[in-house]
Design a protein around this motif. Structure first.
Motif, PDB file in Angstrom:
ATOM      1  N   UNK A  76       0.853  -1.183   0.000  1.00 27.72           N
ATOM      2  CA  UNK A  76       0.000   0.000   0.000  1.00 27.72           C
ATOM      3  C   UNK A  76       0.893   1.238   0.000  1.00 27.72           C
ATOM      4  N   UNK A  77       0.309   2.397  -0.283  1.00 29.42           N
ATOM      5  CA  UNK A  77       1.088   3.635  -0.287  1.00 29.42           C
ATOM      6  C   UNK A  77       1.520   3.941   1.148  1.00 29.42           C
ATOM      7  N   UNK A  78       2.817   4.132   1.333  1.00 25.55           N
ATOM      8  CA  UNK A  78       3.347   4.402   2.675  1.00 25.55           C
ATOM      9  C   UNK A  78       2.997   5.823   3.096  1.00 25.55           C
ATOM     10  N   UNK A  79       2.380   5.950   4.279  1.00 23.59           N
ATOM     11  CA  UNK A  79       2.043   7.272   4.820  1.00 23.59           C
ATOM     12  C   UNK A  79       2.442   7.340   6.287  1.00 23.59           C
ATOM     13  N   UNK A  80       2.656   8.575   6.769  1.00 22.77           N
ATOM     14  CA  UNK A  80       2.891   8.742   8.201  1.00 22.77           C
ATOM     15  C   UNK A  80       1.549   8.987   8.901  1.00 22.77           C
ATOM     16  N   UNK A  81       1.598   9.317  10.191  1.00 22.11           N
ATOM     17  CA  UNK A  81       0.369   9.470  10.979  1.00 22.11           C
ATOM     18  C   UNK A  81      -0.541  10.577  10.459  1.00 22.11           C
ATOM     19  N   UNK A  82       0.032  11.551   9.725  1.00 21.59           N
ATOM     20  CA  UNK A  82      -0.762  12.653   9.171  1.00 21.59           C
ATOM     21  C   UNK A  82      -1.203  12.393   7.736  1.00 21.59           C
ATOM     22  N   UNK A  83      -0.830  11.235   7.188  1.00 20.91           N
ATOM     23  CA  UNK A  83      -1.201  10.913   5.809  1.00 20.91           C
ATOM     24  C   UNK A  83      -0.199  11.364   4.769  1.00 20.91           C
ATOM     25  N   UNK A  84       0.964  11.883   5.194  1.00 19.28           N
ATOM     26  CA  UNK A  84       1.973  12.336   4.225  1.00 19.28           C
ATOM     27  C   UNK A  84       2.656  11.138   3.568  1.00 19.28           C
ATOM     28  N   UNK A  89      -8.334   3.063   1.817  1.00 15.59           N
ATOM     29  CA  UNK A  89      -7.855   1.696   1.612  1.00 15.59           C
ATOM     30  C   UNK A  89      -6.511   1.625   0.890  1.00 15.59           C
ATOM     31  N   UNK A  90      -6.181   2.650   0.080  1.00 18.90           N
ATOM     32  CA  UNK A  90      -4.930   2.614  -0.692  1.00 18.90           C
ATOM     33  C   UNK A  90      -3.704   2.869   0.174  1.00 18.90           C
ATOM     34  N   UNK A  91      -3.895   3.393   1.379  1.00 12.44           N
ATOM     35  CA  UNK A  91      -2.776   3.822   2.215  1.00 12.44           C
ATOM     36  C   UNK A  91      -2.513   2.835   3.347  1.00 12.44           C
ATOM     37  N   UNK A  92      -1.253   2.773   3.755  1.00 13.86           N
ATOM     38  CA  UNK A  92      -0.889   1.904   4.869  1.00 13.86           C
ATOM     39  C   UNK A  92      -1.492   2.464   6.149  1.00 13.86           C
ATOM     40  N   UNK A  93      -1.666   1.609   7.135  1.00 12.08           N
ATOM     41  CA  UNK A  93      -2.200   2.109   8.403  1.00 12.08           C
ATOM     42  C   UNK A  93      -3.407   1.335   8.859  1.00 12.08           C
TER      43      UNK A  93
END
Length: 444
Positions: free
Chosen positions: A396-404, A415-419
């Motif tokens: 999935x697309x790697x993101x930090x806690x803020x979605x960056x 759904x596309x983002x990690x977390x």
């Protein structure tokens, strides 16, 4: 008669219009005002409410229930919508039985929680029926943000950004908005075109332009979006479907469960939708349950969910499992597909019993066959069409806690983002939180 209930093969009109209308009526009928008041009275209004902690959008649940109890459902709706702008849909589709209601003090003490989901629906429906929008836009900031994907995360981000005074353009590959709320959830959970009505209501905030038929990687490039906008939020979902990787997978009658659900949700007349007499769904999540239950409601005679692990490991909640069983769906555990048999079209599916050791599934060598003129694949979805520049994490697309993301000026959620889990409510929270971070970033 070829189209009768018992006809073999994949047939339309297995049930008459009246039978189908009854089968696809609201799963949980809405409360009236008196029922809502009685249900609200059961809340203890806990000071350190565990239900709030369990809600991915952190709605102040005791506060909104107190407002219902006091006879102010519109105020309650505002309390909900401040945290979760898609509170109406979440009230219908959220697995509340494994989130807020599971930790309700009434549930742990008595085995019967306060019906938080139905109370939330009562409040949000009351407000939406008035046709008013409870929020107003801040002064224009002159900043433009692109949102790619009009599902729950994208809509949540777009609304919050517009409310903060930014101009937002939402792109979506399909011809209408809503994402999985429109195309991927069982019809009996969201009746009477609610998904589209909620989007129309959300857009009343102003400042949001919708642009359909625009797919990332085909019609849109990330570089061009970065050039044209001050920030980009990606909420492209998971468009790919995992393969069974078994012989016979390409036969007629074998298809993706998500496509079946989308076709069902977009059908004007459900009697025209063909379904098999013997349906087997491979998978163990919500999509598997939604496909299986709806096959049964359309008139399929025998419907089986085949899952490769145990009941406890099934992704669908116990409530969803019990719902499927109550509709006549058979649940089989510790079985996996090894082949689809038939001459050109599916006639049988061969399953192998499994064992799980150290978390890994393997076959035991013992097999069985089930009659199957229709086989639905619901074994998870995958990311596709994401720009190569973006770093991935666990596919999935790697993101930090803020979605960056790993690319400056680009955020992602849903759904596309990690977390978080792949739930509507989680996507709404991620869209909202990314929008707040985008706002902070743009305003310095």
């Amino acid at each position: 008669m070829a189209t009768s209930h018992q006809a073999s093969g994949i047939q339309a009109a297995r049930l008459d219009a009246a039978g189908i209308a009854e089968n696809f009526s609201d799963l949980h009928p809405p409360y009236d005002a008196h029922e809502a008041a009685v249900a609200a009275d059961r809340c203890y209004f806990c000071y350190d409410a565990p239900c709030m902690t369990a809600c991915p959008t952190s709605i102040d649940i005791p506060q909104f229930i107190r407002e219902i109890q006091a006879g102010h459902p519109e105020s309650a709706a505002r309390t909900i919508l401040e945290q979760n702008i898609l509170g109406g849909m979440c009230a219908r589709v959220c697995p509340t039985e494994t989130l807020c209601e599971e930790v309700c003090v009434r549930e742990t003490a008595e085995g019967k929680p306060v019906e938080i989901g139905r109370l939330q629906r009562y409040a949000t429906d009351t407000l939406m029926a008035k046709g008013v929008h409870p929020f107003t836009r801040a002064a224009a900031t002159g900043k433009k943000v692109a949102v790619v994907g009009a599902g729950p995360a994208g809509l949540s981000a777009a609304h919050r950004l517009a409310m903060l005074g930014h101009d937002v353009v939402v792109y979506d590959a399909r011809s209408k908005p809503g994402g999985l709320n429109e195309f991927g959830i069982a019809a009996y959970k969201t009746t009477n075109g609610f998904a589209q009505r909620e989007v129309d209501w959300l857009l009343q905030i102003g400042g949001i332009t919708m642009d359909y038929g625009q797919k990332l990687g085909e019609d849109l490039s990330l570089d061009a979006l970065k050039e044209a906008y001050d920030a980009v939020f990606l909420s492209i979902g998971l468009a790919g479907v995992n393969a069974l990787r078994t012989p016979g997978e390409d036969m007629d009658g074998v298809r993706d469960a998500v496509d079946f659900i989308a076709e069902l949700r977009q059908a004007d007349d459900l009697t025209t939708l063909p379904v098999g007499r013997n349906v087997v769904v491979i998978g163990g999540g919500m999509t598997a349950v939604d496909a299986a239950v709806q096959s049964k409601l359309l008139g399929a005679e025998n419907v089986t969910i085949a899952y490769r692990r145990s009941r406890e490991e099934m992704g669908a909640s116990r409530f969803e499992q019990d719902l499927a069983a109550s509709k006549g769906v058979k649940l089989m555990f510790n079985v996996m597909p090894v082949a689809v048999h038939g001459s050109g079209a599916a006639a049988e599916i061969e399953l192998e019993y499994t064992q799980v050791a150290d978390g890994k599934v393997s076959g035991t060598g013992e097999t069985l066959r089930l009659a199957a003129d229709q086989v639905f694949k619901a074994i998870g979805q995958t990311l596709e069409g994401q720009p190569e520049a973006l770093a991935l994490e666990g596919r999935k697309i790697k993101v930090d806690a803020s979605g960056r993301t790993s690319v400056a000026g680009v955020w992602a959620g849903g759904d596309c983002a990690s977390g978080g889990e792949d739930l509507t409510v989680t996507a709404v929270a991620e869209g909202r939180d990314a929008a707040m971070d985008i706002h902070s970033s743009l305003m310095g």
